[in-house]
Structures are given as C-alpha cells and as structure tokens.
Design an enzyme around this catalytic site. Sequence first.
Site, PDB file in Angstrom:
ATOM      1  CD  GLU A  34      38.591  23.043  27.372  1.00 16.65           C
ATOM      2  OE1 GLU A  34      39.784  22.739  27.448  1.00 16.65           O
ATOM      3  OE2 GLU A  34      37.662  22.218  27.437  1.00 16.65           O
ATOM      4  NE  ARG A 260      51.394  25.710  31.978  1.00 15.17           N
ATOM      5  CZ  ARG A 260      50.168  25.574  31.472  1.00 15.17           C
ATOM      6  NH1 ARG A 260      50.003  25.304  30.201  1.00 15.17           N
ATOM      7  NH2 ARG A 260      49.114  25.704  32.241  1.00 15.17           N
ATOM      8  CE  LYS A 270      41.769  26.370  32.053  1.00 16.73           C
ATOM      9  NZ  LYS A 270      40.989  26.564  30.841  1.00 16.73           N
TER      10      LYS A 270
HETATM   11  P1  ATP Z   1      44.885  23.942  32.223  1.00 14.83           P
HETATM   12  O1  ATP Z   1      45.946  23.088  31.621  1.00 14.83           O
HETATM   13  O2  ATP Z   1      45.111  24.318  33.638  1.00 14.83           O
HETATM   14  O3  ATP Z   1      43.483  23.512  31.917  1.00 14.83           O
HETATM   15  P2  ATP Z   1      45.254  25.546  29.978  1.00 14.83           P
HETATM   16  O4  ATP Z   1      46.601  26.045  29.857  1.00 14.83           O
HETATM   17  O5  ATP Z   1      44.948  24.414  29.126  1.00 14.83           O
HETATM   18  O6  ATP Z   1      45.004  25.308  31.489  1.00 14.83           O
HETATM   19  P3  ATP Z   1      43.571  27.239  28.442  1.00 14.83           P
HETATM   20  O7  ATP Z   1      42.258  27.782  28.824  1.00 14.83           O
HETATM   21  O8  ATP Z   1      43.621  26.284  27.327  1.00 14.83           O
HETATM   22  O9  ATP Z   1      44.149  26.634  29.784  1.00 14.83           O
HETATM   23  O10 ATP Z   1      44.614  28.400  28.231  1.00 14.83           O
HETATM   24  C1  ATP Z   1      44.389  29.523  27.414  1.00 14.83           C
HETATM   25  C2  ATP Z   1      45.708  30.109  27.028  1.00 14.83           C
HETATM   26  O11 ATP Z   1      46.452  30.477  28.184  1.00 14.83           O
HETATM   27  C3  ATP Z   1      46.549  29.127  26.248  1.00 14.83           C
HETATM   28  O12 ATP Z   1      47.144  29.802  25.170  1.00 14.83           O
HETATM   29  C4  ATP Z   1      47.583  28.683  27.234  1.00 14.83           C
HETATM   30  O13 ATP Z   1      48.762  28.355  26.586  1.00 14.83           O
HETATM   31  C5  ATP Z   1      47.730  29.908  28.142  1.00 14.83           C
HETATM   32  N1  ATP Z   1      48.165  29.542  29.477  1.00 14.83           N
HETATM   33  C6  ATP Z   1      47.573  28.668  30.323  1.00 14.83           C
HETATM   34  N2  ATP Z   1      48.289  28.522  31.448  1.00 14.83           N
HETATM   35  C7  ATP Z   1      49.363  29.331  31.339  1.00 14.83           C
HETATM   36  C8  ATP Z   1      50.494  29.623  32.167  1.00 14.83           C
HETATM   37  N3  ATP Z   1      50.657  29.044  33.367  1.00 14.83           N
HETATM   38  N4  ATP Z   1      51.410  30.506  31.726  1.00 14.83           N
HETATM   39  C9  ATP Z   1      51.246  31.102  30.521  1.00 14.83           C
HETATM   40  N5  ATP Z   1      50.220  30.872  29.695  1.00 14.83           N
HETATM   41  C10 ATP Z   1      49.282  29.994  30.075  1.00 14.83           C
HETATM   42 MG    MG Z   2      44.235  24.009  27.319  1.00 15.11          MG
END
Ligand code: ATP
Ligand code: MG
Length: 559
Positions: A34, A260, A270
């Site tokens: 996102e 994760r 984020k």
């Molecule tokens: P936040 O919850 O911090 O906003 P998010 O995980 O929702 O982060 P996205 O931009 O939706 O952020 O993530 C894009 C992709 O990266 C998704 O497929 C998510 O599952 C993956 N991702 C995000 N954080 C991690 C992590 N710590 N380890 C592995 N994959 C991740």
């Molecule tokens: Mg997300």
Amino acid sequence: MTQSVANDFIRDIIRRDNEHQTYGGRVQTRFPPEPNGYLHIGHAKAITVDFGTAEEFGGICNLRLDDTNPDTEETEYVDSIVADIEWLGFHPAKLLHASDYFGQLYAWAEYLIGQGQAFVDDSDTGTISAERGGFGKPGVESAYRSRTVEENLDLFRRMKAGEFPDGTRVLRARIDMQSENMALRDPVMYRIRHSHHFRTGDDWCVYPTYDWAHGQSDAIEGVTHSICTLEFDTHRPLYDWYLSHLPLPGDQPKQIEFARLEFTHTVTSKRRLAKLVTDGTVDGWDDARMPTLQGLRRRGYPAAAIRAFCTEIGTTRTNSRQSIEALESYVRRELNTIAQRRMAVLNPLRLVIDNWPTDTTGTPVVEYFDVANNPENAGDGTRQVAFSGELWIEADDFAEVPPPKFFRLTVGREVRLRGAYLVTATGVEHDPGGKVVAVHATYDPATRGGDAPDGRKVKSTMHWVSTAHATDITVGLYGRLFTTQVPGEATGEALDDLNPNSREIVRGLAEAAIADAAPGQVLQFERLGYFAADLDTASVFHRTVGLRDEWAAIQKRQG
Ligand code: ATP
Ligand code: MG
C-alpha cells in the site's frame, strides 16, 4: 535450463500445481504494497519471496500498488517503493495499481448484488461492529440484510453517485453471520469516502476494502499464487468465496501465507515508523537508524546482504523474531569483500615523534606509504598515505596508567603504527587540568613498513593519521533504535522502549583519500568498523556496523 530450486512449503505448492497443470504450468506472483509509507526490512522478505519464487519457476512478478485508501496514499510513496525494489535488485514485469480495476470491481459488486449476495447496510459503524459478535459469540444479522436486489442496486448506485455522506452506508457481502470465521460475517466491500485519490482524482467516492480488492485484482492480472503474510490466513476463505462467486476471466488464484519477518530491537510497522518521523525522533524515513530500505541504504547495508539474509533464513509459517545481529553478520560478510580500507581517528590525541627528521628549511619530512586498499581484493589497488612527525592517534590507544592487559601505547612501550614504523612513547603533555593533550615518542627508522629487522615483536598495531594531511569528517555512531529485544513487550507500545541515545555524532580526522569517497560508498575504517559515506552530504559518514561479529558470540553462548 535446470535451476536449483530451494525447498519450502511455497515451492512445494507451486511444484504440485505445475505437476497437475493447475495453471497450465504458469507461475505469476505480485508484490502488493500500500503506498502509504516507505518499504522496510520486512517488505524485503516479501519482495524476495514474491520476485524470487516467480524467477525460480520462470514466471513473472508484477508490482501492484494497493491504492484503495485515498486518505493515506501519495505519489511520493509510490516513487520510493519503485526505487527501493530496483535497489534491492528486482525488476517488476509491470507496474500496476489496484485503482486500475475500480471499474471492474464496481461492476462485479453490482453482479453480486444481482445474485442476492451483497447488500447495502445503513447501520452505523458501531452497530455493524457490535453485531459482528466475536469468537464464540455468534453474529447478529443486520436489519438491512433482506433488502431486495432492486433496492440494493438503487442505493449502491446512489452511493457511487455521491448522494450520501461519508460513513452513512456500506456495501456488505451477504455470507454467514454464524460463521466461525469472523471474516465471513457479512464483510464490508465498499465504504463511502469523499476523498481525492492521487490517481483517480474525484472519479470515485466509494472505495473497495482490501478483501474485496485483493483477490479480484489478482484474478484480473492473471496471478496464480498470491503470497502474503500470516495475518491474512483467516481471510483466505473470504478470498476464495469472492472469487468462486464471480464470473472470472481466467484461473482462480490461490492465496498462500508465510510468517512475517521481524527483528529484535526494531519495529516493522509503517504506522509506528511514520510516528517516529512525524514526532521528529528521527530525521526522516531515510534516517540511518530506520529499518526502512532507504534508511538501511543510507546506513550502508548492501542490497546483496539483505537479499542473501532474506533468502537464507527460509520461509515458514511460524512467527519468530530474528536477531538483528544475524542480519549485521550478513552485512559484515558482504562488506568485508567490497569495502576499501582507510584510516580515520574518531577520538583524536596528538602523537609527536621527537626524532622525526626535518628538511633543510626546518620543515618536517613527509613520507608516503603505498597501502593496499583491500587485502581481500588485490584488484582494488593501493593508495598513498602521508606520514610525518605529528600524527593523530585514537585517545583510547594510549594510557598514562595502563590497566591490566592493556597492550597499546604507554610511556616506555613500543607499538606499531600500521604500515609505517615502530614507535616508543617517551612522555606526555598535560593541559592545566591534568588531561593528556599530547604524547611524545621516538621512532625507529630501521622499521620502515612496520617490521623490525631484528625480528623483535610488539603487542599492538594502531591506526593513525598525519595531522598535516588530515581531513575533517563528521561521523554518526548508532546504537539500537529500541532498547529492548522485543519493543513494547512490557507495555504493549513499542515506542515506550525507544532508545533516547540511539545516535552520537562525533568529529573525526581521516587520511586525505577519504575525500574521494563516492556518495553511499562503504569503507572500512581500520579497527573501527564499516562506515558509509552519506548519500547527500560530503564528509559525513554513518557507522554501518562494527567489526566484531556479535552474532557469532551469541550463537556460541547459545551452544
Ligand atoms: P503495515 O502493517 O506496517 O502498514 P503492511 O504489512 O500492511 O505494513 P503492505 O504495504 O500492505 O504493508 O505490505 C505489502 C506486502 O508486504 C504484503 O504482502 C505484506 O504481507 C508484506 N509484508 C509487510 N510487512 C512484512 C514483514 N514484516 N515481513 C514479511 N512481509 C511483510
Ligand atoms: Mg497492509
């Protein structure tokens, strides 16, 4: 072409699909961030899995910006995401946006309404949330659940036309309020937001939820394996429900979840990282202490080290926290082969060689030593380092009253100045407060290059910088951003465990060649660690990591 393909549960699923020709042998993945913040080290894992898996099976991976929340998304983030993926060394087949499919998603929503599988709910958020129930607590069907198709279509079209204010109505899938799985209790598909979207402008005032947008976007693009993190595990039945109730243009994609990537002493959320930026705790998303890819890059972490770490730790379905020291170990290993060596003094003390010769005009002689840039890589060549009668040494390398086991310089002892000469300290100068301001010494001219012809040994070798040839540098020394291994473990709020002293800025003095460092180049300052030249400001360096492998020590302790 045969390729060695690692074994993990994701690859097993893909191999099985290929054997059964589920997708005609096709493998297509996507990385769906996102655009509401910068990518962090956790995303590097997802990127490695998404792009790496597709690559190994000869498939493709697209970058899809999941831009369904107009209030939090911006072009600035899109640009940084695109740049960071390239920096990591991956190349999206296409750059796509979920907003490209708003029209199709809307049409499919009308289709579900027509099938009696979606309805417009006028309840307020509080009511919807209360009626959802909880684990072991059945949900309550909304009072609006049995509206006719005609009424739902009319209301949904008027939602889209902008007739209703934000928050007054939602479109929900009509699934099962008694389901054990909360995700299936009539999930929200659309909410009303009169917000400007950075791509679609004011075209829309209804926006799809993640669940409604995601699987359908996958299907539109032809994704075969939609790999995401474990928190979406309970959403998989909903992902499948939507897809199986729509007239898809092609195959039905498959969602696969993995754990994760989290690290000790840092956070990968984020929202929390954004707070550090807005509170001014750090200089920005690209501060060298941030676990963002831009922060790590400024800090001097090589992309290759991040990729290697993400690949070699493997991919599982068990949540765990990796030691930050383990990642640093990969960084050190990579830097050891690519970083050129330089000498710099961060806590300077003057060393005066009293028997150093002067020329006919009384000026101290300057000698130049040819020093290897990287003993690990002869191809890096050598450089000239100036040596003269007055040098900077590290204040810690001298002790007026040496503690036990102190083998460095003290009055009456001989040590080696790296690559130059053996010197013996003869006395000290103090300031009126009694602080040592200079050390006096004599050198042995017969030891040029650093070895005594009679074979006598010294117990330590120290780095040095000629005072007349020194360049001023500013250096950032970093501690952990969070003091605890698991930030927020005690209070539930990670930011409570912020380290107030995560950065120390010091002035140092370095050999002249330091001025040639390219932005971002990482150098090994002899005996001090790896230091990255700042990307923007000349003469500013960030300590990437120290030289000591703390991870090896941790593993040893753990037996
Ligand atoms: P936040 O919850 O911090 O906003 P998010 O995980 O929702 O982060 P996205 O931009 O939706 O952020 O993530 C894009 C992709 O990266 C998704 O497929 C998510 O599952 C993956 N991702 C995000 N954080 C991690 C992590 N710590 N380890 C592995 N994959 C991740
Ligand atoms: Mg997300």
